[in-house]
Enzyme design. Structure first.
Site, mmCIF file in Angstrom:
data_model
loop_
_atom_site.group_PDB
_atom_site.id
_atom_site.type_symbol
_atom_site.label_atom_id
_atom_site.label_comp_id
_atom_site.label_asym_id
_atom_site.label_seq_id
_atom_site.Cartn_x
_atom_site.Cartn_y
_atom_site.Cartn_z
ATOM 1 C CE1 TYR B 92 -3.883 -2.171 0.032
ATOM 2 C CE2 TYR B 92 -2.821 -3.285 1.863
ATOM 3 C CZ TYR B 92 -3.801 -3.239 0.900
ATOM 4 O OH TYR B 92 -4.706 -4.276 0.796
ATOM 5 C CE1 TYR B 468 -8.500 -4.124 1.986
ATOM 6 C CE2 TYR B 468 -8.914 -3.195 4.162
ATOM 7 C CZ TYR B 468 -8.150 -3.981 3.322
ATOM 8 O OH TYR B 468 -7.034 -4.621 3.805
ATOM 9 N NE ARG B 469 -4.474 -1.114 4.436
ATOM 10 C CZ ARG B 469 -3.937 -2.058 5.210
ATOM 11 N NH1 ARG B 469 -4.525 -3.232 5.301
ATOM 12 N NH2 ARG B 469 -2.854 -1.826 5.892
#
Lengths: 191, 518
Positions: B92, B468-469
């Site tokens: 991420y 979601y992310r």
């Protein structure tokens, strides 16, 4: 006589692109009395060759198993931050974790070599180093024994500093000693 | 020394800021040289150059008081601070900020386990406490409580929860298990949420809601404040535990398996998050891709079949656990077996079955809250180090599972990548995690990975699936897909941002929330 201070000053003397930052030799660090530990994937033949070459120079290798956390935790417990050098020949995951853990523990990456199997089955070595270092490593002539040659010469080699990346592709049709790509690496104490 | 400076900040002001911060935290803990550790904040996994998000410096306070003084300096001088802690948040974007030149606010030194209440089963931790650390604390003190950890055990308990990460025991929804925050705002104001707002509260970490508006949620995946303490509920060691895996032989089995799982989850027959990884995900921790295929493009079916046979894996593999007294485990296992026995060729494994199976071993550890790093071996599949997670949410139905799988797999194959994915069934929905692995030393492949990810965002959104992310490089893109009623939600986020952080110094751009009119 190389002192620890001299070694560390040497390591700090040359900046470099990306994250390669040092130009010492492992032999110098050993001479200065600094501990050197190896982390090697001994599940593959290349790893066992590399371990053998290091062992002949007095460097013991820890086996890299399936959970890299185990061996790295052992290093962190055994040594003070920034107080040791680690040399490795592992798969990518262990290298990446070792590099990050090393940075958190006062070490910097001084050498990285990518040893990749190409789609045509040949083995490619992508290295960043001085011409004389590359020549001494002789990976292009070592064929299936490249890991032994690397282990033998990397200890004495001057680590790369800001040298250019070089790519060597060996003619080994399908290395018998290797089923996946490997990374060789050296982490040295930060000055 | 890095020559980067935060955008809009002069070199002179920046030097002044660093000098003042050094006076607070000590010289060693303001890092602005690559050779002194600044490189550890680079994002070396994303499909973009690490220089696009390389920070100018990092500052690491040791406690709340030092943090407060650092934040006040940044507030006064307009220095953007990007918060990170023990975790690496790889896939991420790592610890790197949204923009090159921002200053990383590293909370790794704030790493105390402040309290563990054995009777009420919770802990209070600072941001720098890792899963390994909390686990060792419980083991060392012989406390019969389990943690719930993310797959990377070096992650931050607080950091992962605030990013709304998930784990593998019945306490796997980390933000749901969070109870009670201490938060610092951009001007240095410190407050506690819920019952913690009482001076002499004895239920701060027992009752989430307190009195009045419930604010905790706005500090997750956000840049409205800095969480400095968090209560987290821990699971009492159960009297029994039985991990299980069901291998399914055909790709088509995903449909039926998902429809079987939905009622089992909603009715809590299966109490933890159920994972359904595909063949490649579950094999990649054990073998590199090149053992079965060295050619270009996605792995062909013939190689997949050989790998599945050699490793005794399914095309899909349902993994979950049962917890509690043995009679209850036995009864629930009977229900689960009967349900999955309807799928021809399904094979059932529990506990000590599959000796020597590396992936099964680490899955079992995760389902009993034992942190490890084995899942990182997924990076050995391709071996080039690059990876980024595409993580859309969907209903738990066979139709949706197959639709998402086919959509992502076909695009991945078109761009020359393997599909490596898993579905994680939560309380009502599924997280679909597609792990896009690429060789980061290959420029063309890295570029293709970047483009594929962007395309997937748009195609998923067109079908009603939102992530979601996400990785740093796609935060704005994904924010735009949450655009109901003329971007009303994101406009509200920005109004809150303006109210709480008018100078926009805290993690600018986080999740697509930029300060002021930028």
């Amino acid at each position: 006589m190389v002192t620890r201070r001299t070694f560390l000053q040497g390591a700090a003397a040359t900046g470099a692109g990306a994250t390669l930052v040092a130009e010492p030799t492992l032999a110098g660090w050993l001479e200065a009395g600094g501990p050197v530990v190896a982390v090697v994937d001994q599940r593959v033949g290349s790893g066992r060759q590399f371990s053998e070459a290091l062992r002949s120079q007095g460097i013991a290798a820890l086996a890299d198993e399936h959970d890299p956390a185990i061996v790295l935790a052992r290093l962190a417990e055994e040594f003070a931050p920034g107080g040791y050098t680690v040399i490795g020949l592992t798969q990518m995951a262990t290298f990446l974790i070792a590099e990050r853990t090393g940075m958190d523990n006062g070490l910097n990456l001084a050498w990285r070599g990518d040893h990749r199997l190409l789609p045509n089955g040949q083995l490619q070595h992508r290295l960043r180093g001085r011409a004389e270092t590359m020549s001494a490593l002789a990976l292009d002539r070592a064929g299936d024994s490249w890991a032994y040659s690397l282990g033998q010469h990397l200890v004495a080699a001057r680590l790369p500093g800001g040298a250019e990346e070089q790519s060597i592709t060996t003619a080994v049709a399908r290395p018998r000693q290797q089923t996946g790509s490997l990374v060789s690496w050296v982490l040295v104490p930060r000055a | 020394m890095s020559t980067r400076v935060p955008q809009g900040v002069s070199a002179e002001v920046f030097e002044d800021a660093k000098a003042r911060m050094r006076a607070v935290v000590g010289r060693r803990w303001v890092i602005d040289e690559e050779s002194q550790g600044l490189a550890s904040y680079y994002d070396i996994y994303s499909p973009a150059s690490e220089m696009t998000t390389a920070p100018s410096a990092a500052v690491a306070p040791a406690n709340v008081e030092e943090l407060q003084r650092v934040v006040v300096i940044a507030h006064e001088l307009g220095i953007p601070l990007w918060t990170t802690s023990a975790g690496k948040n790889y896939a991420y974007g790592g610890p790197a900020p949204r923009e090159a030149g921002m200053v990383v606010l590293d909370l790794k030194r704030m790493n105390r386990v402040l309290e563990v209440d054995t009777e009420s089963a919770y802990a209070v931790v600072e941001p720098g406490v890792s899963y390994f650390q909390l686990y060792e604390h419980l083991q060392k003190n012989k406390i019969p409580l389990w943690i719930d950890c993310a797959a990377p055990g070096w992650g931050s308990v607080l950091g992962n929860a605030s990013e709304r990460g998930v784990g593998y025991t019945p306490y796997g929804d980390h933000w749901m298990m969070q109870c009670g925050l201490e938060v610092m705002l951009a001007d240095g104001t410190l407050f506690r949420t819920g019952m913690g707002a009482m001076e002499n509260s004895n239920t701060w970490n027992l009752f989430k809601y307190g009195y009045g508006p419930y604010l905790d949620g706005i500090f997750s995946q956000s840049n409205f404040g800095i969480i400095t303490k968090m209560g987290i509920w821990l699971m009492p060691e159960p009297p029994g535990h039985m991990p299980f895996m069901i291998t399914l032989p055909r790709e088509d089995d995903l449909h039926m398996a998902t429809d079987i799982l939905r009622p089992l989850k909603i009715n809590m027959v299966i109490p933890n998050g159920v994972l359904t990884p595909d063949l490649i995900w579950e094999s990649a921790t054990k073998v590199p891709r090149s053992k079965y295929y060295t050619g270009k493009g996605p792995m062909p079916d013939s190689a997949r079949k050989k790998m599945a046979k050699d490793l005794d894996m399914g095309q899909w593999n349902v993994i979950a656990g049962l917890y509690g007294p043995q009679p209850i485990i036995d009864a629930n296992w009977g229900v689960i077996r009967d349900a999955f026995a309807k799928i021809p060729g399904a094979k059932f494994y529990t506990g000590d079955d599959r000796p020597g199976d590396v992936s099964w071993e680490y899955r079992k550890k995760l389902m009993r809250g034992e942190p490890n790093l084995t899942e990182f071996n997924l990076m050995n599949w391709v071996g080039g180090g690059g990876h980024v997670n595409f993580s859309p949410i969907s209903p738990t139905t066979g139709d949706d599972a197959v639709k998402q799988y086919e959509m992502i797999r076909s695009r991945a194959h078109e761009y020359g990548f393997d599909y490596m994915g898993e579905f994680a069934v939560g309380w009502r929905e599924m997280h679909h995690i597609f792990m896009l692995m690429f060789n980061r030393t290959d420029e063309a492949e890295t570029k293709r990975a970047y483009e594929l990810f962007s395309l997937l965002i748009d195609e998923a959104a067109a079908e009603g699936y939102g992530e979601y992310r996400t990785n740093l490089h796609y935060m704005d893109h994904i924010a735009k897909t949450y655009g109901y009623n003329d971007d009303a939600l994101w406009k509200l986020h920005r109004r809150i941002k303006r109210a709480l952080d008018p100078k926009g110094i805290l993690s600018p751009g986080k999740q697509g929330i930029w300060p002021l009119e930028s």
